[in-house]
Design a protein around this motif. Structure first.
Motif, short mmCIF file in Angstrom:
data_model
loop_
_atom_site.label_atom_id
_atom_site.label_comp_id
_atom_site.label_asym_id
_atom_site.label_seq_id
_atom_site.Cartn_x
_atom_site.Cartn_y
_atom_site.Cartn_z
N VAL A 75 -38.09 -3.98 -4.28
CA VAL A 75 -39.21 -3.85 -5.15
C VAL A 75 -40.04 -5.31 -5.36
N ASP A 76 -39.63 -6.09 -4.51
CA ASP A 76 -40.42 -7.40 -4.79
C ASP A 76 -40.53 -8.11 -5.99
N SER A 77 -39.33 -8.09 -6.62
CA SER A 77 -39.29 -8.81 -8.03
C SER A 77 -38.10 -9.89 -8.09
N PRO A 78 -38.50 -11.10 -7.40
CA PRO A 78 -37.57 -12.10 -7.05
C PRO A 78 -36.94 -12.68 -8.38
N VAL A 79 -37.86 -12.95 -9.42
CA VAL A 79 -37.47 -13.50 -10.53
C VAL A 79 -36.24 -12.56 -11.45
N ALA A 80 -36.61 -11.35 -11.34
CA ALA A 80 -35.45 -10.27 -12.02
C ALA A 80 -34.23 -10.38 -11.10
N ALA A 81 -34.65 -10.51 -9.84
CA ALA A 81 -33.29 -10.51 -8.74
C ALA A 81 -32.50 -11.63 -8.98
N LEU A 82 -32.93 -12.93 -9.26
CA LEU A 82 -32.34 -14.11 -9.49
C LEU A 82 -31.71 -14.04 -10.70
N SER A 83 -32.34 -13.51 -11.87
CA SER A 83 -31.47 -13.46 -13.15
C SER A 83 -30.31 -12.43 -12.83
N ALA A 84 -30.27 -11.30 -12.12
CA ALA A 84 -29.38 -10.38 -12.12
C ALA A 84 -28.21 -10.89 -11.24
N ALA A 85 -28.66 -11.63 -10.17
CA ALA A 85 -27.82 -11.91 -9.30
C ALA A 85 -27.01 -13.22 -10.01
N ARG A 86 -27.52 -14.06 -10.63
CA ARG A 86 -26.74 -14.81 -11.47
C ARG A 86 -25.82 -14.13 -12.64
N GLU A 87 -26.09 -13.09 -13.12
CA GLU A 87 -25.54 -12.51 -14.16
C GLU A 87 -24.11 -12.12 -13.47
N ASN A 88 -24.35 -11.61 -12.18
CA ASN A 88 -23.34 -11.01 -11.43
C ASN A 88 -22.38 -12.09 -11.01
N TRP A 89 -22.94 -13.18 -10.53
CA TRP A 89 -22.19 -14.23 -10.06
C TRP A 89 -21.25 -14.98 -11.17
N MET A 90 -21.76 -14.97 -12.62
CA MET A 90 -20.93 -15.28 -13.57
C MET A 90 -19.50 -14.39 -13.96
N LEU A 91 -19.75 -13.27 -13.35
CA LEU A 91 -18.58 -12.59 -13.25
C LEU A 91 -17.76 -12.33 -12.25
N GLN A 92 -18.21 -12.27 -11.17
CA GLN A 92 -17.52 -12.09 -9.83
C GLN A 92 -18.08 -13.11 -8.77
N LYS A 93 -17.32 -13.75 -7.83
CA LYS A 93 -17.64 -14.56 -7.12
C LYS A 93 -17.12 -14.20 -5.74
N GLU A 94 -17.14 -13.25 -5.24
CA GLU A 94 -16.73 -12.76 -3.86
C GLU A 94 -17.99 -13.43 -2.80
N PRO A 95 -17.74 -13.68 -1.68
CA PRO A 95 -18.45 -14.12 -0.80
C PRO A 95 -19.76 -13.48 -0.83
N SER A 96 -19.97 -11.88 -0.86
CA SER A 96 -21.09 -11.23 -0.92
C SER A 96 -21.90 -11.48 -2.01
#
Length: 440
Positions: free
Chosen positions: A372-393
């Motif tokens: 859906v071409d929402s890079p700002v939202a994607a970055l925010s969610a990806a960072r929230e995800n990375w705060m919880l889990q840090k697998e290579p994917s």
């Protein structure tokens, strides 16, 4: 048997236990680990979120899965027919919790996980809890990304004593093995590699060798020792000692993922296909193999793999991959099908917000970034995800979202982190290398 992998590392953990005469089987999948609250610009979740109220009694808000309807019927039956004795109540709590958990695994429904949690919390406060109670509660908490709480539930199982004998009873030993496997998986997800090492060491002393091999290979695969991981698995296959069908599936899966990260794509594909012969419906396998096909632009194969199951019951990550492949292939019917998938996913996120449920960071970030071409939202969610889990994917997703936002600070942070822990992933390294700021 062992709990394997990630991302929603999605694997099956099977255990039998006798609790108050009740035979229970727990199926836990790491792809379980997909729930958590999301905080991003376009989808804020706050304590003030108001419930959604339809504008008409005739408005269809959502079509419930059959399993959820059956679960609701079970709740009504339980309310009408309470058990009579304390022993029956406790056995009934465990049975109902197991039934609810099976629905949760089959559907991925947050409501089924919530129902399981509610049933477990109904256990009488002053009465001792069986080991299966702790393991099942830990599995639900793990799914909800409440990793510390899940680890806490595993401690009574891991600390079980021998009651004056030299060894644990068979049921205690089996429970401890399961708890160690779950503990190692939480450590892998959260990048607590000291915890994983501790778990693997105990498994080496107490579990069947294939269980230890899988644990150690997964640890080696994310700490800069991918060659050792693949050699250990190959040697285990060569001897063939003490291997059952599930062992082959799990070890093939681990080998496939490690080879994929190191860029050995033909080797990875052979391992993936071998594992999928044992478990063709395994979500974790299908997600990773689908990514390999997408990376190689083998769109026809990817679409053929996923299209037969392209309905609302398919894992969200797989539907995202299918939509990406359909759009990339580009024929008009493909674009229309992709648009339908995207609409359904968008509606699912919106419905979760209406119900004030947690939204999975990873899938939402993928949806925002790729569909859906929402890079700002994607970055925010990806960072929230990375705060919880840090697998290579998870790290790759954050890096891709950072590139889409030209966020050099996040890319530098990722590069420093992988250098510190020793992550080997050619796809991640390619992203970082291609987008590294030139030195002045």
């Amino acid at each position: 048997m062992f709990l394997n992998q990630t991302t929603q590392t999605q694997v099956k953990l099977i255990m039998s236990a006798n609790i108050n005469g009740l035979a229970c089987i727990l199926f836990a999948r790491r792809i379980l680990l997909t729930a958590g609250a999301i905080a991003c610009a376009i989808l804020p979740l706050t304590g003030n979120t108001q419930p959604y109220t339809p504008d008409s009694a005739d408005r269809i808000v959502e079509t419930l899965p059959t399993a959820i309807v059956e679960l609701a019927a079970d709740i009504r039956r339980t309310q009408r027919s309470p058990s009579n004795s304390t022993t029956e109540n406790n056995a009934d709590i465990m049975q109902r919790a197991m039934d609810s958990y099976q629905v949760a695994l089959a559907t991925g429904e947050a409501r089924a996980y919530g129902r399981t949690l509610s049933i477990l919390h109904s256990w009488p406060e002053r009465e001792n809890k069986p080991v299966m109670y702790h393991i099942l509660l830990a599995a639900v908490l793990q799914h909800n990304h409440e990793f510390d709480a899940a680890l806490e539930q595993l401690q009574p199982v891991l600390a079980a004593e021998t009651n004056g004998t030299d060894r644990l009873s068979p049921s205690q030993a089996q429970a401890q093995t399961q708890a160690l496997m779950m503990q190692s998986q939480i450590g892998l997800v959260t990048a607590d590699y000291a915890l994983v090492k501790q778990s693997c060491n105990r498994l080496q002393d107490s579990a069947r060798r294939p269980v230890f091999v899988n644990c150690q290979a997964q640890l080696d695969g994310v700490t800069g020792n991918t060659g050792a991981a693949l050699t250990l698995i190959a040697d285990t296959f060569r001897t063939g000692t003490d291997l059952n069908t599930l062992d082959y599936q799990e070890l093939l899966t681990t080998a496939a993922v490690v080879a994929h990260r190191t860029g050995e794509q033909s080797q990875a594909e052979a391992y993936y296909q071998g594992a999928m012969r044992f478990a063709p419906d395994n979500n974790y396998l299908n997600v990773n193999y689908s990514n390999l096909l997408l990376e190689q632009n083998r769109l026809d194969e990817l679409i053929a793999l996923l299209s037969p199951d392209a309905d609302s019951t398919m894992n969200a990550e797989l539907r995202i991959l299918l939509a990406r492949a359909l759009r990339a292939r580009g024929a008009e019917p493909d674009r229309e099908q992709a648009a339908e998938i995207i609409d359904v996913l968008t509606q699912e996120f919106e419905l979760a917000l209406m119900r004030n449920e947690a939204i999975p960071h990873k899938e939402f970030a993928q949806h925002s970034l790729y569909l859906v071409d929402s890079p700002v939202a994607a970055l925010s969610a990806a960072r929230e995800n990375w705060m919880l889990q840090k697998e290579p994917s998870d790290t790759r997703l954050l890096a891709q979202a950072a590139v889409a936002n030209d966020d050099q600070e996040t890319l530098s942070e990722i590069e420093q982190w992988i250098n510190d822990v020793g992550t080997q992933d050619v796809r991640l390294q390619a992203i970082l290398t291609a987008n590294r700021e030139p030195r002045s």
